[in-house]
Design an enzyme around this catalytic site. Sequence first.
Site, mmCIF file in Angstrom:
data_model
loop_
_atom_site.group_PDB
_atom_site.id
_atom_site.type_symbol
_atom_site.label_atom_id
_atom_site.label_comp_id
_atom_site.label_asym_id
_atom_site.label_seq_id
_atom_site.Cartn_x
_atom_site.Cartn_y
_atom_site.Cartn_z
ATOM 1 N N ASN A 217 65.283 32.161 1.655
ATOM 2 C CA ASN A 217 65.692 31.151 2.634
ATOM 3 C C ASN A 217 64.474 30.747 3.453
ATOM 4 O O ASN A 217 64.087 31.434 4.400
ATOM 5 C CB ASN A 217 66.790 31.711 3.537
ATOM 6 C CG ASN A 217 68.053 32.034 2.769
ATOM 7 O OD1 ASN A 217 68.754 31.148 2.308
ATOM 8 N ND2 ASN A 217 68.335 33.321 2.614
ATOM 9 N N GLU A 218 63.859 29.631 3.076
ATOM 10 C CA GLU A 218 62.672 29.157 3.762
ATOM 11 C C GLU A 218 63.036 28.619 5.139
ATOM 12 O O GLU A 218 64.191 28.274 5.404
ATOM 13 C CB GLU A 218 61.986 28.063 2.933
ATOM 14 C CG GLU A 218 61.491 28.521 1.567
ATOM 15 C CD GLU A 218 60.324 29.485 1.661
ATOM 16 O OE1 GLU A 218 59.671 29.539 2.728
ATOM 17 O OE2 GLU A 218 60.067 30.199 0.672
ATOM 18 N N PRO A 219 62.048 28.545 6.062
ATOM 19 C CA PRO A 219 62.308 27.956 7.374
ATOM 20 C C PRO A 219 62.970 26.588 7.230
ATOM 21 O O PRO A 219 62.530 25.760 6.431
ATOM 22 C CB PRO A 219 60.912 27.849 7.986
ATOM 23 C CG PRO A 219 60.136 28.955 7.351
ATOM 24 C CD PRO A 219 60.657 29.027 5.933
#
Length: 230
Positions: A217-219
């Site tokens: 889950n990337e920023p």
Amino acid sequence: MQGMGPSEPHPLARGPVRPAPTAPDRARCIGTRSDSSGLYYTNRTRLMATKTIKQRHATETGVRLPHTKIPTRMFETAKEVDRYVASVVADVIREKNSADQPAVLGLPTGSTPIGVYRELIRLHCDEGLDFSNVMTFNLDEYWPIEPNSIHSYNRFMRETFFDHVNVPEDNINIPQGNIARDDVDAYCDEYEQAIEKVGGIDLQLLGIGRSGHIGFNEPGSSRNSLTRLV
């Protein structure tokens, strides 16, 4: 993994019973996998997140940092982190075992949890920690990929952890990386339903990447993101 090219697999993100070892089996238990595999390891800040289990019995080590929204502890060495986190996991398992209930664990891959897995293996082999009532849901897997690929998280988990403890095979859940593209969305929904069916995750282990990503889950990812193709 970071820096994947367009032709490389995409991460699919989450979002027979082996008896307890006898003395002759301990060499097999202690012989954990080395870091010289085909996976690319990176140093990551350790993060341990809990959902419903109170940390009542874990040895209080490290320094509790004040003024943090999430209860946070700072440790001098990674070894201390591994032992502390493993003790929390072990307490959850023992608490659930004593209540004759399954302990549902959310497990990650990569470099972050390797020391924790090794300590849990030691607790299993040397102190008889019983995983026979544990159910696991892995955080992620690449897609498309075969489970026996050197880069597969399925293979990584088995060689690093599952082959050395007595989690029943039917209780191990790892996202499948070899399903057809048209079936991915439905499969992700089924993975979520399987988690809900057992009452949710009791304890989720996560690693924070250098970019701030948690798992894959990337920023910018929604805090309510579910299992999906990233």
